[in-house]
Design a protein around this motif. Structure first.
Motif, PDB file in Angstrom:
ATOM      1  N   GLY A 199       5.066  -3.544  19.895  1.00 12.88           N
ATOM      2  CA  GLY A 199       6.202  -3.680  18.977  1.00 12.88           C
ATOM      3  C   GLY A 199       6.069  -4.912  18.106  1.00 12.88           C
ATOM      4  N   THR A 200       5.568  -5.999  18.696  1.00 13.23           N
ATOM      5  CA  THR A 200       5.357  -7.231  17.937  1.00 13.23           C
ATOM      6  C   THR A 200       4.256  -7.042  16.897  1.00 13.23           C
ATOM      7  OG1 THR A 200       6.093  -8.512  19.844  1.00 13.23           O
ATOM      8  CG2 THR A 200       4.873  -9.699  18.144  1.00 13.23           C
ATOM      9  N   LEU A 201       3.215  -6.307  17.254  1.00 15.80           N
ATOM     10  CA  LEU A 201       2.152  -5.997  16.296  1.00 15.80           C
ATOM     11  C   LEU A 201       2.736  -5.255  15.085  1.00 15.80           C
ATOM     12  CD1 LEU A 201      -0.950  -5.873  15.693  1.00 15.80           C
ATOM     13  CD2 LEU A 201      -0.899  -3.648  16.817  1.00 15.80           C
ATOM     14  N   TYR A 202       3.613  -4.304  15.362  1.00 14.13           N
ATOM     15  CA  TYR A 202       4.225  -3.552  14.268  1.00 14.13           C
ATOM     16  C   TYR A 202       5.229  -4.399  13.489  1.00 14.13           C
ATOM     17  CZ  TYR A 202       1.624   0.449  15.704  1.00 14.13           C
ATOM     18  OH  TYR A 202       0.581   1.283  15.980  1.00 14.13           O
ATOM     19  N   LEU A 203       5.827  -5.375  14.134  1.00 15.34           N
ATOM     20  CA  LEU A 203       6.678  -6.345  13.447  1.00 15.34           C
ATOM     21  C   LEU A 203       5.847  -7.110  12.414  1.00 15.34           C
ATOM     22  CD1 LEU A 203       9.396  -8.082  13.397  1.00 15.34           C
ATOM     23  CD2 LEU A 203       8.269  -9.486  15.121  1.00 15.34           C
ATOM     24  N   VAL A 204       4.655  -7.509  12.824  1.00 15.23           N
ATOM     25  CA  VAL A 204       3.742  -8.201  11.908  1.00 15.23           C
ATOM     26  C   VAL A 204       3.332  -7.262  10.771  1.00 15.23           C
ATOM     27  CG1 VAL A 204       1.446  -9.247  11.720  1.00 15.23           C
ATOM     28  CG2 VAL A 204       2.947  -9.848  13.634  1.00 15.23           C
ATOM     29  N   ALA A 205       3.033  -6.001  11.105  1.00 17.09           N
ATOM     30  CA  ALA A 205       2.663  -5.030  10.062  1.00 17.09           C
ATOM     31  C   ALA A 205       3.787  -4.871   9.051  1.00 17.09           C
ATOM     32  CB  ALA A 205       2.330  -3.677  10.696  1.00 17.09           C
ATOM     33  N   ALA A 206       5.020  -4.796   9.531  1.00 13.18           N
ATOM     34  CA  ALA A 206       6.160  -4.652   8.619  1.00 13.18           C
ATOM     35  C   ALA A 206       6.308  -5.896   7.748  1.00 13.18           C
ATOM     36  CB  ALA A 206       7.447  -4.397   9.405  1.00 13.18           C
ATOM     37  N   SER A 207       6.034  -7.073   8.317  1.00 11.72           N
ATOM     38  CA  SER A 207       6.149  -8.297   7.520  1.00 11.72           C
ATOM     39  C   SER A 207       5.128  -8.330   6.392  1.00 11.72           C
ATOM     40  CB  SER A 207       6.021  -9.536   8.399  1.00 11.72           C
ATOM     41  OG  SER A 207       4.690  -9.735   8.797  1.00 11.72           O
ATOM     42  N   MET A 208       3.969  -7.698   6.632  1.00  7.93           N
ATOM     43  CA  MET A 208       2.947  -7.604   5.573  1.00  7.93           C
ATOM     44  C   MET A 208       3.208  -6.418   4.648  1.00  7.93           C
ATOM     45  SD  MET A 208      -0.626  -8.555   7.483  1.00  7.93           S
ATOM     46  CE  MET A 208      -0.470  -7.400   8.852  1.00  7.93           C
ATOM     47  N   ASN A 209       4.269  -5.677   4.930  1.00  6.53           N
ATOM     48  CA  ASN A 209       4.668  -4.508   4.144  1.00  6.53           C
ATOM     49  C   ASN A 209       3.623  -3.391   4.196  1.00  6.53           C
ATOM     50  OD1 ASN A 209       6.792  -3.366   2.785  1.00  6.53           O
ATOM     51  ND2 ASN A 209       6.140  -4.080   0.773  1.00  6.53           N
ATOM     52  N   LEU A 210       2.916  -3.299   5.319  1.00  5.54           N
ATOM     53  CA  LEU A 210       1.894  -2.262   5.459  1.00  5.54           C
ATOM     54  C   LEU A 210       2.464  -0.844   5.406  1.00  5.54           C
ATOM     55  CD1 LEU A 210      -0.660  -3.664   8.066  1.00  5.54           C
ATOM     56  CD2 LEU A 210      -0.685  -3.813   5.578  1.00  5.54           C
ATOM     57  N   PRO A 211       3.650  -0.567   5.969  1.00  6.16           N
ATOM     58  CA  PRO A 211       4.164   0.798   5.852  1.00  6.16           C
ATOM     59  C   PRO A 211       4.319   1.260   4.399  1.00  6.16           C
ATOM     60  CG  PRO A 211       5.358  -0.358   7.562  1.00  6.16           C
ATOM     61  CD  PRO A 211       4.487  -1.381   6.847  1.00  6.16           C
ATOM     62  N   ALA A 212       4.606   0.324   3.506  1.00  6.22           N
ATOM     63  CA  ALA A 212       4.794   0.685   2.094  1.00  6.22           C
ATOM     64  C   ALA A 212       3.483   1.076   1.418  1.00  6.22           C
ATOM     65  CB  ALA A 212       5.455  -0.467   1.330  1.00  6.22           C
ATOM     66  N   ILE A 213       2.363   0.562   1.938  1.00  3.58           N
ATOM     67  CA  ILE A 213       1.082   0.892   1.297  1.00  3.58           C
ATOM     68  C   ILE A 213       0.273   1.905   2.101  1.00  3.58           C
ATOM     69  CG2 ILE A 213       0.967  -1.281   0.029  1.00  3.58           C
ATOM     70  CD1 ILE A 213      -1.133  -2.223   2.099  1.00  3.58           C
ATOM     71  N   ALA A 214       0.854   2.357   3.218  1.00  9.23           N
ATOM     72  CA  ALA A 214       0.163   3.373   4.021  1.00  9.23           C
ATOM     73  C   ALA A 214      -0.126   4.587   3.145  1.00  9.23           C
ATOM     74  CB  ALA A 214       1.017   3.763   5.221  1.00  9.23           C
ATOM     75  N   GLY A 215      -1.296   5.142   3.331  1.00 12.05           N
ATOM     76  CA  GLY A 215      -1.710   6.289   2.527  1.00 12.05           C
ATOM     77  C   GLY A 215      -2.537   5.881   1.321  1.00 12.05           C
ATOM     78  N   SER A 216      -2.415   4.618   0.906  1.00 12.19           N
ATOM     79  CA  SER A 216      -3.204   4.159  -0.237  1.00 12.19           C
ATOM     80  C   SER A 216      -4.161   3.030   0.152  1.00 12.19           C
ATOM     81  CB  SER A 216      -2.293   3.687  -1.371  1.00 12.19           C
ATOM     82  OG  SER A 216      -1.538   2.556  -0.959  1.00 12.19           O
ATOM     83  N   ASP A 217      -4.104   2.603   1.394  1.00 14.24           N
ATOM     84  CA  ASP A 217      -4.971   1.538   1.876  1.00 14.24           C
ATOM     85  C   ASP A 217      -5.531   1.961   3.232  1.00 14.24           C
ATOM     86  OD1 ASP A 217      -5.592  -0.879   3.545  1.00 14.24           O
ATOM     87  OD2 ASP A 217      -5.047  -1.947   1.706  1.00 14.24           O
ATOM     88  N   GLU A 218      -6.834   2.200   3.281  1.00 17.54           N
ATOM     89  CA  GLU A 218      -7.471   2.716   4.502  1.00 17.54           C
ATOM     90  C   GLU A 218      -7.268   1.768   5.683  1.00 17.54           C
ATOM     91  OE1 GLU A 218     -11.931   3.482   6.187  1.00 17.54           O
ATOM     92  OE2 GLU A 218     -11.596   3.860   4.052  1.00 17.54           O
ATOM     93  N   TRP A 219      -7.395   0.445   5.444  1.00 16.73           N
ATOM     94  CA  TRP A 219      -7.218  -0.506   6.527  1.00 16.73           C
ATOM     95  C   TRP A 219      -5.784  -0.457   7.060  1.00 16.73           C
ATOM     96  CZ3 TRP A 219      -4.109  -4.741   7.417  1.00 16.73           C
ATOM     97  CH2 TRP A 219      -4.412  -5.468   8.578  1.00 16.73           C
ATOM     98  N   ALA A 220      -4.800  -0.402   6.175  1.00 15.34           N
ATOM     99  CA  ALA A 220      -3.399  -0.325   6.602  1.00 15.34           C
ATOM    100  C   ALA A 220      -3.175   0.923   7.443  1.00 15.34           C
ATOM    101  CB  ALA A 220      -2.462  -0.342   5.396  1.00 15.34           C
TER     102      ALA A 220
END
Length: 186
Positions: free
Chosen positions: A153-174
């Protein structure tokens, strides 16, 4: 010359407005970088009036953190604890939805980042302890699984802080980051 009078706002409504503006300000700038002047301007009240509702900046910051904790309680823990089975999956799915509220995620991080203040450190310690204790109390969940779940959950907290969900689908690493070790997989 006629003067325009603004309608009076109840103290409860004003408190809600201040908390919303403070979440926006503190989530992005933290306790020390956040400005109560900016918060007051966002709510369209005077700076002294803000301090009539919240007597200190730290008190306002703590109130915002407590609001975040209440949201996590309502949206993640209650459904997870009420689930007939698959408690962690229910909680992980709810956390995934909550991750869409980036300011809420950032505010949690700001709480941890402000732990040099003993009051905030005690608050974050108590919330984290309660969180892990509640996960451990779920049927069939041991300490190791609870810690793994909290860590994911903390890992996903960090992902959300980097706004990775918003770029999912357009960034392979995300995409790989978000897909690996999905919270709730047991």
């Amino acid at each position: 010359m006629a003067t325009e009078r603004r309608a009076r706002v109840s103290i409860e409504r004003r408190r809600e407005q201040i908390l919303a503006a403070a979440l926006k300000e503190f989530s992005h700038k933290g306790l020390h970088g956040g400005s109560t002047v900016t918060i007051a301007k966002d709510v369209e009240i005077s700076h002294p009036n803000l301090f009539r509702v919240f007597s200190t900046k730290k008190g306002l910051f703590v109130a915002v953190l407590e609001r975040v904790f209440t949201t996590v309680e309502r949206d993640v823990f209650v459904p997870g604890e009420k689930a007939d089975s698959r408690h962690l999956e229910t909680m992980a799915n709810a956390w995934g939805v909550l991750m869409e509220n980036r300011e809420l995620m950032l505010m949690l991080l700001q709480g941890y980042a402000s732990c040099e203040d003993p009051d905030i450190r005690d608050l974050m310690h108590a919330w984290t302890k309660n969180t892990v204790d509640r996960i451990e109390a779920l049927p069939g969940i041991d300490t190791d699984l609870a810690h793994d779940f909290f860590a994911a959950g903390t890992l996903y907290l960090v992902a959300a802080s980097m706004n990775l969900p918003a770029i999912a689908g357009s960034d392979e690493w995300a995409d790989r980051f978000l897909a690996s070790g999905a919270a709730g997989e047991t």
